[in-house]
Write an enzyme that holds these catalytic residues in place. Structure first.
Site, PDB file in Angstrom:
ATOM      1  N   LYS A  96      66.510  31.409  58.802  1.00 37.20           N
ATOM      2  CA  LYS A  96      65.535  31.117  57.735  1.00 37.20           C
ATOM      3  C   LYS A  96      64.196  30.884  58.430  1.00 37.20           C
ATOM      4  O   LYS A  96      63.945  29.814  58.970  1.00 37.20           O
ATOM      5  CB  LYS A  96      65.980  29.868  56.969  1.00 37.20           C
ATOM      6  CG  LYS A  96      65.533  29.811  55.518  1.00 37.20           C
ATOM      7  CD  LYS A  96      64.038  29.796  55.281  1.00 37.20           C
ATOM      8  CE  LYS A  96      63.387  28.445  55.502  1.00 37.20           C
ATOM      9  NZ  LYS A  96      61.915  28.506  55.407  1.00 37.20           N
ATOM     10  N   GLY A 133      61.439  22.033  64.045  1.00 33.64           N
ATOM     11  CA  GLY A 133      60.462  21.666  63.021  1.00 33.64           C
ATOM     12  C   GLY A 133      60.090  20.205  63.163  1.00 33.64           C
ATOM     13  O   GLY A 133      60.241  19.609  64.235  1.00 33.64           O
ATOM     14  N   SER A 134      59.629  19.638  62.075  1.00 29.98           N
ATOM     15  CA  SER A 134      59.142  18.255  62.128  1.00 29.98           C
ATOM     16  C   SER A 134      60.301  17.257  62.206  1.00 29.98           C
ATOM     17  O   SER A 134      61.419  17.549  61.754  1.00 29.98           O
ATOM     18  CB  SER A 134      58.319  17.973  60.873  1.00 29.98           C
ATOM     19  OG  SER A 134      59.134  18.157  59.737  1.00 29.98           O
ATOM     20  N   THR A 135      60.003  16.090  62.734  1.00 26.95           N
ATOM     21  CA  THR A 135      61.017  15.032  62.819  1.00 26.95           C
ATOM     22  C   THR A 135      61.476  14.634  61.418  1.00 26.95           C
ATOM     23  O   THR A 135      62.665  14.387  61.177  1.00 26.95           O
ATOM     24  CB  THR A 135      60.440  13.831  63.595  1.00 26.95           C
ATOM     25  OG1 THR A 135      60.207  14.277  64.944  1.00 26.95           O
ATOM     26  CG2 THR A 135      61.369  12.634  63.610  1.00 26.95           C
ATOM     27  N   GLU A 136      60.523  14.625  60.486  1.00 27.17           N
ATOM     28  CA  GLU A 136      60.843  14.248  59.103  1.00 27.17           C
ATOM     29  C   GLU A 136      61.928  15.177  58.514  1.00 27.17           C
ATOM     30  O   GLU A 136      62.937  14.715  57.985  1.00 27.17           O
ATOM     31  CB  GLU A 136      59.538  14.390  58.329  1.00 27.17           C
ATOM     32  CG  GLU A 136      59.503  13.808  56.967  1.00 27.17           C
ATOM     33  CD  GLU A 136      58.206  14.267  56.272  1.00 27.17           C
ATOM     34  OE1 GLU A 136      57.308  14.860  56.909  1.00 27.17           O
ATOM     35  OE2 GLU A 136      58.126  14.025  55.056  1.00 27.17           O
ATOM     36  N   GLU A 150      65.112  20.406  67.530  1.00 32.15           N
ATOM     37  CA  GLU A 150      63.892  20.464  68.364  1.00 32.15           C
ATOM     38  C   GLU A 150      62.750  19.992  67.478  1.00 32.15           C
ATOM     39  O   GLU A 150      62.304  20.738  66.609  1.00 32.15           O
ATOM     40  CB  GLU A 150      63.629  21.901  68.826  1.00 32.15           C
ATOM     41  CG  GLU A 150      64.671  22.468  69.760  1.00 32.15           C
ATOM     42  CD  GLU A 150      64.539  21.910  71.160  1.00 32.15           C
ATOM     43  OE1 GLU A 150      63.527  21.267  71.472  1.00 32.15           O
ATOM     44  OE2 GLU A 150      65.479  22.110  71.943  1.00 32.15           O
ATOM     45  N   CYS A 154      54.403  22.065  69.820  1.00 37.55           N
ATOM     46  CA  CYS A 154      55.197  20.830  69.751  1.00 37.55           C
ATOM     47  C   CYS A 154      54.928  19.911  70.939  1.00 37.55           C
ATOM     48  O   CYS A 154      54.938  18.700  70.802  1.00 37.55           O
ATOM     49  CB  CYS A 154      56.676  21.157  69.651  1.00 37.55           C
ATOM     50  SG  CYS A 154      57.234  22.255  70.959  1.00 37.55           S
ATOM     51  N   GLU A 167      52.041  12.558  64.823  1.00 34.17           N
ATOM     52  CA  GLU A 167      51.777  13.929  65.281  1.00 34.17           C
ATOM     53  C   GLU A 167      50.791  14.592  64.328  1.00 34.17           C
ATOM     54  O   GLU A 167      51.054  14.686  63.131  1.00 34.17           O
ATOM     55  CB  GLU A 167      53.088  14.716  65.310  1.00 34.17           C
ATOM     56  CG  GLU A 167      52.902  16.118  65.829  1.00 34.17           C
ATOM     57  CD  GLU A 167      54.184  16.943  65.779  1.00 34.17           C
ATOM     58  OE1 GLU A 167      54.862  16.925  64.736  1.00 34.17           O
ATOM     59  OE2 GLU A 167      54.488  17.604  66.790  1.00 34.17           O
TER      60      GLU A 167
HETATM   61  P1  NAD Z   1      58.762  21.696  59.021  1.00 35.96           P
HETATM   62  O1  NAD Z   1      59.762  20.701  59.465  1.00 35.96           O
HETATM   63  O2  NAD Z   1      57.951  21.400  57.830  1.00 35.96           O
HETATM   64  O3  NAD Z   1      59.447  23.105  58.743  1.00 35.96           O
HETATM   65  C1  NAD Z   1      60.263  23.749  59.691  1.00 35.96           C
HETATM   66  C2  NAD Z   1      61.212  24.671  58.976  1.00 35.96           C
HETATM   67  O4  NAD Z   1      62.056  23.886  58.134  1.00 35.96           O
HETATM   68  C3  NAD Z   1      60.544  25.704  58.066  1.00 35.96           C
HETATM   69  O5  NAD Z   1      61.279  26.915  58.131  1.00 35.96           O
HETATM   70  C4  NAD Z   1      60.697  25.093  56.680  1.00 35.96           C
HETATM   71  O6  NAD Z   1      60.746  26.041  55.655  1.00 35.96           O
HETATM   72  C5  NAD Z   1      62.041  24.392  56.825  1.00 35.96           C
HETATM   73  N1  NAD Z   1      62.227  23.268  55.895  1.00 35.96           N
HETATM   74  C6  NAD Z   1      61.303  22.481  55.318  1.00 35.96           C
HETATM   75  N2  NAD Z   1      61.884  21.583  54.495  1.00 35.96           N
HETATM   76  C7  NAD Z   1      63.220  21.804  54.561  1.00 35.96           C
HETATM   77  C8  NAD Z   1      64.360  21.204  53.961  1.00 35.96           C
HETATM   78  N3  NAD Z   1      64.237  20.194  53.080  1.00 35.96           N
HETATM   79  N4  NAD Z   1      65.582  21.669  54.293  1.00 35.96           N
HETATM   80  C9  NAD Z   1      65.716  22.680  55.163  1.00 35.96           C
HETATM   81  N5  NAD Z   1      64.687  23.312  55.747  1.00 35.96           N
HETATM   82  C10 NAD Z   1      63.440  22.871  55.463  1.00 35.96           C
HETATM   83  O7  NAD Z   1      57.879  21.979  60.310  1.00 35.96           O
HETATM   84  P2  NAD Z   1      56.584  22.881  60.403  1.00 35.96           P
HETATM   85  O8  NAD Z   1      55.468  22.143  59.756  1.00 35.96           O
HETATM   86  O9  NAD Z   1      56.909  24.277  59.957  1.00 35.96           O
HETATM   87  O10 NAD Z   1      56.381  22.949  61.976  1.00 35.96           O
HETATM   88  C11 NAD Z   1      55.706  21.980  62.680  1.00 35.96           C
HETATM   89  C12 NAD Z   1      56.671  20.999  63.309  1.00 35.96           C
HETATM   90  O11 NAD Z   1      57.598  21.676  64.168  1.00 35.96           O
HETATM   91  C13 NAD Z   1      55.967  20.000  64.193  1.00 35.96           C
HETATM   92  O12 NAD Z   1      56.475  18.714  63.965  1.00 35.96           O
HETATM   93  C14 NAD Z   1      56.318  20.472  65.600  1.00 35.96           C
HETATM   94  O13 NAD Z   1      56.245  19.483  66.591  1.00 35.96           O
HETATM   95  C15 NAD Z   1      57.697  20.981  65.411  1.00 35.96           C
HETATM   96  N6  NAD Z   1      58.072  21.889  66.512  1.00 35.96           N
HETATM   97  C16 NAD Z   1      58.973  21.450  67.451  1.00 35.96           C
HETATM   98  C17 NAD Z   1      59.298  22.268  68.534  1.00 35.96           C
HETATM   99  C18 NAD Z   1      60.256  21.811  69.611  1.00 35.96           C
HETATM  100  O14 NAD Z   1      60.721  22.657  70.371  1.00 35.96           O
HETATM  101  N7  NAD Z   1      60.573  20.550  69.719  1.00 35.96           N
HETATM  102  C19 NAD Z   1      58.717  23.528  68.643  1.00 35.96           C
HETATM  103  C20 NAD Z   1      57.805  23.926  67.670  1.00 35.96           C
HETATM  104  C21 NAD Z   1      57.491  23.101  66.591  1.00 35.96           C
END
Ligand code: NAD
Length: 506
Positions: A204, A257-260, A279, A313, A410
């Site tokens: 996804k 993605g995000s920690t949240e 991650e 990230c 962040e």
């Molecule tokens: P995000 O968490 O909002 O979204 C990431 C993915 O999750 C997207 O595909 C989104 O559609 C999906 N998503 C959102 N809500 C969801 C839910 N309720 N259930 C399932 N999937 C859901 O993150 P973002 O804003 O797209 O990316 C930025 C974040 O990613 C930052 O916090 C960044 O630090 C982190 N990141 C971490 C790494 C790492 O390797 N640690 C690498 C790149 C980015």
């Protein structure tokens, strides 16, 4: 603060990118077929620099995820994939790498148009990084081995012996969810080890940046990967992402993605106790010691935050500089920021593109404003502009306090907070004063100071006299709330394997 910036929309140069974009209404890839969402719903995808509509993608939801998971399960159990040797999987992975390489210019242009990043970021860093993931894990596919174990069991029947060994088996169907900041390489970091291990996958991609995932699916099919082994469901996180994360037919979720949102993965995994790799976010410190080589450190720490408009990230978003050189370093970073040319990612002069969408730009501007209101000084930057307000000036904030939101949270944009320190004990406390633990960098000419700090900082990666050095060979991942597990490096293939113990009386 409003930033005057004229953006002329630029077309891609490659015929292949033009042809891909001319299709306008893209489909998603399930069971080897290109399909619409069952609801027929679609999402628009835009160029964040100009706001131009690039096309539409299916708004996948639970029914589409169901279909993709069934296809991935059927492929996992089919002899075509289940019985394929490691050597054959290795050749497929290598072929995918070759196809990405052969289509590099097109993929970079699509990524730039969809995400906003300058073309050179894709060309010299991210797409080669994706290629290396496939080549590195092609090598891993033939090295998945168990062990024979001389057990200590001593109650076997007389005259008999115990023969015990382990085998590694693929975990099953993997759900992969990725963000929008570096779509292709972050996706490759999941696909390559999962396929090397013999798993099947439903991806996804982020709703804002799905185009290269769809093009990659074409290349994966062209490489000869059997239908159903790799599937893509496009759509929103709250619908398609949530359905994939909770699906009882998925054995493992690998999420970046995000920690949240990462925390939501825990709840979603509960139903069938899915394995999880997470991650997540970061607030990584870059520490400049009094003896640092400033010719190296100043551009190094500036690039640590401004590369990819800070949407990294591991970005060095907290800058700590020894008192004795604080002004010199901060002014150096501010000067570097003043020299950064903002623009459309396809313009070869562009050094920094927009951030991915209007919502993210507003979020970043909100952070800068909250810092200013709390008493921080905007040393440079702070402006926002462009046709859609998606361009953020590289920004340096000083006079910050550890309790400010800009220091704790962040921002995920080109905004760095700079703080002076005066002794080494203090810098360890400051660096670790965060619930994140993704990365850090230390800038010093002292070998022992560098390694002492590397040992004391709670982060998954510590760079010395460099920052954001990635490679398929180097494990990356977080401590504390920056995640669970590691990607890249030899152990990453273990993310997709189970160990089975076989114990026989012979
Ligand atoms: P995000 O968490 O909002 O979204 C990431 C993915 O999750 C997207 O595909 C989104 O559609 C999906 N998503 C959102 N809500 C969801 C839910 N309720 N259930 C399932 N999937 C859901 O993150 P973002 O804003 O797209 O990316 C930025 C974040 O990613 C930052 O916090 C960044 O630090 C982190 N990141 C971490 C790494 C790492 O390797 N640690 C690498 C790149 C980015």
């Amino acid at each position: 603060m409003s930033l005057a910036l004229e953006i002329v929309d630029l077309p891609p140069a490659t015929a292949a990118a033009k042809e891909f974009l001319q299709r306008r209404d893209h489909r998603m890839f399930i069971g080897g077929e290109w399909v619409e969402a069952q609801s027929g719903a679609r999402l628009e995808t835009h160029n964040p620099a100009s706001g131009a509509l690039l096309g539409t993608i299916p708004a996948g939801a639970a029914a589409d995820v169901d279909r993709a998971v069934s296809a991935a399960r059927a492929a996992f159990e089919s002899p075509a994939w289940r019985d394929m040797t490691g050597a054959k999987r290795a050749r497929l992975l290598w072929k995918i790498a070759d196809l990405i390489e052969a289509n590099l210019d097109e993929l970079c242009e699509l990524e730039t148009l969809d995400q906003g990043k300058p073309l050179w970021v894709g060309k010299y860093a991210e797409v080669p990084g994706a290629i290396e993931q496939f080549r590195y894990f092609a090598g891993a596919a033939t090295k998945i081995e168990g062990t024979t174990i001389p057990s200590s069991i001593d109650y076997q029947p007389p005259g008999k012996k115990i023969f015990a060994y382990t085998v590694k088996e693929p975990l099953g169907v993997v759900g992969a969810i990725v963000p929008w900041n570096s779509p292709l390489v972050l996706t490759a970091m999941k696909i390559a080890p999962a396929l090397a291990a013999g798993c099947t996958m439903v991806l996804k991609p982020a709703e804002d940046t799905s185009l290269t995932a769809l093009r990659l699916a074409e290349l994966i099919a062209e490489a000869g990967v059997p239908p159903g082994v790799f599937n893509v469901v496009t759509g929103l996180g709250e619908t398609a992402g949530a359905a994939l994360a909770a699906h009882p037919g998925v054995d493992k979720v690998t999420f970046t993605g995000s920690t949240e949102v990462g925390k939501l993965m825990l709840d979603a995994a509960k139903g069938n106790l899915k394995r999880l790799t997470l991650e997540l976010g970061g607030k990584s410190p870059a520490i400049v010691m009094p003896d640092a080589d400033l010719e190296l450190a100043i551009p190094g720490v500036a690039n640590a935050i401004f590369f990819n408009a800070g949407q990294v990230c591991v970005a060095g978003s907290r800058l700590y500089v020894h008192d004795s050189i604080f002004e010199r370093v901060v002014e150096g970073v501010a000067n570097y920021a003043r020299g950064i040319r903002l623009g459309h990612g396809l313009d070869p002069q562009t050094q920094m593109g927009p951030v991915v969408n209007v919502k993210q730009a507003e979020r970043i501007a909100g952070y800068v404003e909250s810092g200013r209101a709390a008493g921080a000084e905007i040393r440079v930057g702070g402006g926002r502009g462009g046709p859609r307000g998606t361009f953020i000036e590289p920004t340096v904030l000083t006079r910050v306090r550890p309790d400010m939101k800009v220091v704790r949270e962040e921002i995920f944009g080109p905004v760095v907070v700079a703080t002076p320190f005066d002794d080494v004990e203090e810098i360890v406390t400051l660096a670790n004063d965060t619930h994140y633990g993704l990365a850090a960098s230390v800038w010093t000419e002292s070998l022992s100071a560098a390694h002492r700090l590397a040992a004391q900082i709670r982060a998954g990666t510590v760079w010395i006299n460099c920052h954001s050095m990635f490679d398929a060979t180097l494990p990356i991942g977080g401590m504390k709330q920056s995640g669970w597990g590691r990607e890249s490096g030899q152990q990453a293939v273990e993310n997709y394997l189970e160990t089975k113990t076989i114990c026989a009386v012979i």
